[in-house]
Design an enzyme around this catalytic site. Sequence first.
Site, PDB file in Angstrom:
ATOM      1  N   TRP A 147       0.803  -1.224   0.000  1.00 38.33           N
ATOM      2  CA  TRP A 147       0.000   0.000   0.000  1.00 38.33           C
ATOM      3  C   TRP A 147       0.838   1.277   0.000  1.00 38.33           C
ATOM      4  O   TRP A 147       0.277   2.364  -0.079  1.00 38.33           O
ATOM      5  CB  TRP A 147      -0.926  -0.004   1.237  1.00 38.33           C
ATOM      6  CG  TRP A 147      -0.237  -0.503   2.481  1.00 38.33           C
ATOM      7  CD1 TRP A 147      -0.360  -1.753   3.020  1.00 38.33           C
ATOM      8  CD2 TRP A 147       0.682   0.200   3.315  1.00 38.33           C
ATOM      9  NE1 TRP A 147       0.439  -1.873   4.138  1.00 38.33           N
ATOM     10  CE2 TRP A 147       1.084  -0.680   4.343  1.00 38.33           C
ATOM     11  CE3 TRP A 147       1.209   1.494   3.312  1.00 38.33           C
ATOM     12  CZ2 TRP A 147       1.975  -0.310   5.348  1.00 38.33           C
ATOM     13  CZ3 TRP A 147       2.107   1.861   4.307  1.00 38.33           C
ATOM     14  CH2 TRP A 147       2.481   0.967   5.305  1.00 38.33           C
ATOM     15  N   ASN A 148       2.147   1.182   0.112  1.00 37.09           N
ATOM     16  CA  ASN A 148       2.906   2.439   0.281  1.00 37.09           C
ATOM     17  C   ASN A 148       3.042   3.230  -1.025  1.00 37.09           C
ATOM     18  O   ASN A 148       3.110   4.464  -0.991  1.00 37.09           O
ATOM     19  CB  ASN A 148       4.267   2.196   0.939  1.00 37.09           C
ATOM     20  CG  ASN A 148       5.112   1.187   0.225  1.00 37.09           C
ATOM     21  OD1 ASN A 148       4.616   0.407  -0.585  1.00 37.09           O
ATOM     22  ND2 ASN A 148       6.392   1.181   0.512  1.00 37.09           N
ATOM     23  N   LYS A 171      -2.629  -9.343  -6.818  1.00 36.91           N
ATOM     24  CA  LYS A 171      -3.440  -8.922  -5.674  1.00 36.91           C
ATOM     25  C   LYS A 171      -2.790  -7.660  -5.141  1.00 36.91           C
ATOM     26  O   LYS A 171      -1.733  -7.689  -4.536  1.00 36.91           O
ATOM     27  CB  LYS A 171      -3.492  -9.988  -4.571  1.00 36.91           C
ATOM     28  CG  LYS A 171      -4.533  -9.633  -3.514  1.00 36.91           C
ATOM     29  CD  LYS A 171      -4.261 -10.216  -2.145  1.00 36.91           C
ATOM     30  CE  LYS A 171      -3.183  -9.494  -1.382  1.00 36.91           C
ATOM     31  NZ  LYS A 171      -3.438  -8.058  -1.093  1.00 36.91           N
ATOM     32  N   ALA A 172      -3.435  -6.538  -5.431  1.00 34.64           N
ATOM     33  CA  ALA A 172      -2.886  -5.271  -4.929  1.00 34.64           C
ATOM     34  C   ALA A 172      -3.401  -5.053  -3.516  1.00 34.64           C
ATOM     35  O   ALA A 172      -4.270  -5.789  -3.037  1.00 34.64           O
ATOM     36  CB  ALA A 172      -3.293  -4.145  -5.862  1.00 34.64           C
ATOM     37  N   GLU A 174      -5.328  -3.917  -0.302  1.00 29.74           N
ATOM     38  CA  GLU A 174      -6.737  -3.596  -0.092  1.00 29.74           C
ATOM     39  C   GLU A 174      -6.927  -2.155   0.380  1.00 29.74           C
ATOM     40  O   GLU A 174      -7.943  -1.534   0.104  1.00 29.74           O
ATOM     41  CB  GLU A 174      -7.356  -4.562   0.944  1.00 29.74           C
ATOM     42  CG  GLU A 174      -7.598  -5.970   0.417  1.00 29.74           C
ATOM     43  CD  GLU A 174      -6.324  -6.742   0.102  1.00 29.74           C
ATOM     44  OE1 GLU A 174      -5.307  -6.528   0.793  1.00 29.74           O
ATOM     45  OE2 GLU A 174      -6.334  -7.552  -0.851  1.00 29.74           O
ATOM     46  N   GLU A 246      10.873  -8.517  -2.734  1.00 29.56           N
ATOM     47  CA  GLU A 246      11.382  -7.191  -2.360  1.00 29.56           C
ATOM     48  C   GLU A 246      10.867  -6.927  -0.952  1.00 29.56           C
ATOM     49  O   GLU A 246       9.699  -6.587  -0.769  1.00 29.56           O
ATOM     50  CB  GLU A 246      10.854  -6.123  -3.323  1.00 29.56           C
ATOM     51  CG  GLU A 246      11.277  -6.296  -4.761  1.00 29.56           C
ATOM     52  CD  GLU A 246      12.758  -6.070  -4.979  1.00 29.56           C
ATOM     53  OE1 GLU A 246      13.474  -5.697  -4.014  1.00 29.56           O
ATOM     54  OE2 GLU A 246      13.221  -6.287  -6.100  1.00 29.56           O
ATOM     55  N   CYS A 280      10.511   1.458   1.761  1.00 31.54           N
ATOM     56  CA  CYS A 280      11.466   0.425   2.191  1.00 31.54           C
ATOM     57  C   CYS A 280      12.912   0.947   2.137  1.00 31.54           C
ATOM     58  O   CYS A 280      13.784   0.401   2.804  1.00 31.54           O
ATOM     59  CB  CYS A 280      11.303  -0.844   1.379  1.00 31.54           C
ATOM     60  SG  CYS A 280      11.220  -0.530  -0.373  1.00 31.54           S
ATOM     61  N   GLU A 377      12.557  -2.196  11.484  1.00 33.15           N
ATOM     62  CA  GLU A 377      12.234  -1.126  10.532  1.00 33.15           C
ATOM     63  C   GLU A 377      10.991  -0.373  11.024  1.00 33.15           C
ATOM     64  O   GLU A 377       9.933  -0.977  11.219  1.00 33.15           O
ATOM     65  CB  GLU A 377      11.927  -1.808   9.187  1.00 33.15           C
ATOM     66  CG  GLU A 377      11.487  -0.890   8.098  1.00 33.15           C
ATOM     67  CD  GLU A 377      10.998  -1.649   6.848  1.00 33.15           C
ATOM     68  OE1 GLU A 377      10.555  -2.799   6.977  1.00 33.15           O
ATOM     69  OE2 GLU A 377      11.083  -1.070   5.765  1.00 33.15           O
TER      70      GLU A 377
HETATM   71  P1  NAD Z   1       2.016  -6.841   6.822  1.00 31.40           P
HETATM   72  O1  NAD Z   1       3.277  -7.557   7.020  1.00 31.40           O
HETATM   73  O2  NAD Z   1       0.766  -7.373   7.451  1.00 31.40           O
HETATM   74  O3  NAD Z   1       1.679  -6.679   5.263  1.00 31.40           O
HETATM   75  C1  NAD Z   1       2.607  -6.192   4.326  1.00 31.40           C
HETATM   76  C2  NAD Z   1       1.972  -6.402   2.943  1.00 31.40           C
HETATM   77  O4  NAD Z   1       1.814  -7.795   2.715  1.00 31.40           O
HETATM   78  C3  NAD Z   1       0.555  -5.835   2.802  1.00 31.40           C
HETATM   79  O5  NAD Z   1       0.423  -5.267   1.516  1.00 31.40           O
HETATM   80  C4  NAD Z   1      -0.365  -7.034   2.986  1.00 31.40           C
HETATM   81  O6  NAD Z   1      -1.586  -6.911   2.264  1.00 31.40           O
HETATM   82  C5  NAD Z   1       0.464  -8.144   2.437  1.00 31.40           C
HETATM   83  N1  NAD Z   1       0.207  -9.436   3.074  1.00 31.40           N
HETATM   84  C6  NAD Z   1       0.132  -9.696   4.402  1.00 31.40           C
HETATM   85  N2  NAD Z   1      -0.071 -11.016   4.623  1.00 31.40           N
HETATM   86  C7  NAD Z   1      -0.127 -11.603   3.402  1.00 31.40           C
HETATM   87  C8  NAD Z   1      -0.297 -12.945   2.950  1.00 31.40           C
HETATM   88  N3  NAD Z   1      -0.445 -13.974   3.800  1.00 31.40           N
HETATM   89  N4  NAD Z   1      -0.306 -13.169   1.618  1.00 31.40           N
HETATM   90  C9  NAD Z   1      -0.134 -12.158   0.730  1.00 31.40           C
HETATM   91  N5  NAD Z   1       0.043 -10.881   1.102  1.00 31.40           N
HETATM   92  C10 NAD Z   1       0.051 -10.601   2.415  1.00 31.40           C
HETATM   93  O7  NAD Z   1       2.282  -5.408   7.347  1.00 31.40           O
HETATM   94  P2  NAD Z   1       1.507  -4.050   7.209  1.00 31.40           P
HETATM   95  O8  NAD Z   1       1.028  -3.633   8.554  1.00 31.40           O
HETATM   96  O9  NAD Z   1       0.542  -4.015   6.069  1.00 31.40           O
HETATM   97  O10 NAD Z   1       2.748  -3.181   6.776  1.00 31.40           O
HETATM   98  C11 NAD Z   1       3.766  -2.936   7.693  1.00 31.40           C
HETATM   99  C12 NAD Z   1       5.049  -3.613   7.368  1.00 31.40           C
HETATM  100  O11 NAD Z   1       5.070  -4.070   6.030  1.00 31.40           O
HETATM  101  C13 NAD Z   1       6.165  -2.605   7.480  1.00 31.40           C
HETATM  102  O12 NAD Z   1       6.781  -2.723   8.729  1.00 31.40           O
HETATM  103  C14 NAD Z   1       7.081  -2.890   6.333  1.00 31.40           C
HETATM  104  O13 NAD Z   1       8.167  -3.663   6.774  1.00 31.40           O
HETATM  105  C15 NAD Z   1       6.309  -3.756   5.408  1.00 31.40           C
HETATM  106  N6  NAD Z   1       6.039  -3.136   4.103  1.00 31.40           N
HETATM  107  C16 NAD Z   1       7.078  -3.083   3.237  1.00 31.40           C
HETATM  108  C17 NAD Z   1       6.892  -2.517   2.012  1.00 31.40           C
HETATM  109  C18 NAD Z   1       8.030  -2.435   1.033  1.00 31.40           C
HETATM  110  O14 NAD Z   1       7.969  -1.628   0.119  1.00 31.40           O
HETATM  111  N7  NAD Z   1       9.043  -3.296   1.153  1.00 31.40           N
HETATM  112  C19 NAD Z   1       5.666  -2.002   1.669  1.00 31.40           C
HETATM  113  C20 NAD Z   1       4.605  -2.078   2.585  1.00 31.40           C
HETATM  114  C21 NAD Z   1       4.810  -2.670   3.813  1.00 31.40           C
END
Ligand code: NAD
Length: 476
Positions: A147-148, A171-172, A174, A246, A280, A377
């Site tokens: 989502w970022n 799957k983008a 939500e 990534e 990130c 992070e």
């Molecule tokens: P999260 O770990 O719950 O989710 C991160 C992403 O993964 C979300 O887009 C979510 O929809 C997806 N996701 C989660 N569980 C999944 C599964 N079982 N199958 C497929 N997709 C799944 O964390 P969050 O609260 O949404 O985001 C916070 C953390 O996520 C941050 O601390 C950061 O490290 C990481 N993040 C990293 C990036 C990046 O560009 N590397 C981008 C967004 C979030």
Amino acid sequence: MYPDLNLFIDGAWRKSKRDMPVVNPATEEEIGRLPCAERSDLDDALLAAEEGFNIWSRTSPRERADTILRAAKLLRERQEEIAHSITLEHGKPLKQARLEVIRGAEFFEWDAGEAMRTYGRVIPAPQGSKFSVHHQPIGVVSAFSPWNFPMSQPARKIGGALASGCSIILKAAEETPAGALHIARAFQDAGLPDGVLNLVFGEPAEISSYLIAHESVRLVAFTGSTIVGQHLTNLASKHMTSVLMELGGHAPVIVCEDADVQKAAISGAIRKMRNAGQVCTSPTRFFVHEQIFEEFTEAFVARAAATVVGNGLDDATEMGPTANPRRIPTLTDLVDDARACGADVRTGGAQWGESGYFFEPTVLVNVPDNAKIMQEEPFGPIAVINPVASLDEAIAKANSVPYGLAGYAFTNRADYIDRLIDEVEVGNLSINTLEASMPETPFGGVKSSGYGREGGAEGLDNYMVIKNVWHSREIA
Ligand code: NAD
């Protein structure tokens, strides 16, 4: 201006029995209802993607490139509408959303060019034989974007897949569906055959476990946290399916004693607050030579504290809210823990405003190594500034986390730069700039920050398999 939200499967838009709200993080108001894919929708998407692969993998590279370029042109023409949707769903300032739309178009334009450069090679062979190496599209891609960056993150995955001749089920996120949806609309209008690009939303774990287990899925491409990346890699390994990961970062910034202190501090404070720190590659752990530590910290804190926080639709806003309510307790906990360990909270440290998921621009100084934020992070607007006595110490601290995505340094000393290139454990090192990636440069991590590269001449590698051919003129 926020679009009607749908799934996009086999070239058609559809709703579903279940849906969920999409919320503006600056106001907490509902701005749309997002359909959640059922099993039957996923089955349809898989069938469509298999058929799409049959068509697209046999489409000439030039025709693929032309289609991608037509879609990129439409995205540029629709910049204002798309940027507005992104600001509504994500919260980032409109001017940053506009830049993101252009960056997404640039990713597509780069990948379109690369579609025609997936060269193989000829290997010298004995008389009567030819050895040749061919790169071929891997198959159906199951991709997950976060989502970022609602537009540029899906663009990375879709661009890589389509340029290589793969079909894709994306799957983008939500929280921020509109960016990906605008991309699907642009490709539909650009004449992409049905089934080549499919877009679904829903319960992430349910969708990923179902798609990854399917035999036609040959690559799992994910951007997100390391923990989810590890989970998806485990699922993929059961089927020997390739992964492109990534994952998280915790970028160090080494500020050497010869650096231009004021410029480095101001640039660091501005860059840290970009996208409310939810990047990130966000510069987070500043290791500053002790001779310039006080001056650097003072300038950094002053600029960070002056950041204009607010609704991204306001022209003056420099930093919007964090993207979802989950971020606030996570960030508060990291600050409280650092304070309890003895850190000095020089500015910020708490939720901002009466409504919305805002967090104050925050600077923590003299943070002990045992504080959680030195390893975890933050993914929010929090910077750490600590003094170091030497380059040796700075490099050791930079490498002391499991992550290795982006790293930065400010110096003009050639001997320091040589050592930084050799010794800092990251996939992307930037010196005297806090920019980390461009469409034409390969982006990705080492250590727990992931596998594979997006962009650059390496950007299609994960989407292709290598076939070696031995052609003997006579039956041997
Ligand atoms: P999260 O770990 O719950 O989710 C991160 C992403 O993964 C979300 O887009 C979510 O929809 C997806 N996701 C989660 N569980 C999944 C599964 N079982 N199958 C497929 N997709 C799944 O964390 P969050 O609260 O949404 O985001 C916070 C953390 O996520 C941050 O601390 C950061 O490290 C990481 N993040 C990293 C990036 C990046 O560009 N590397 C981008 C967004 C979030």
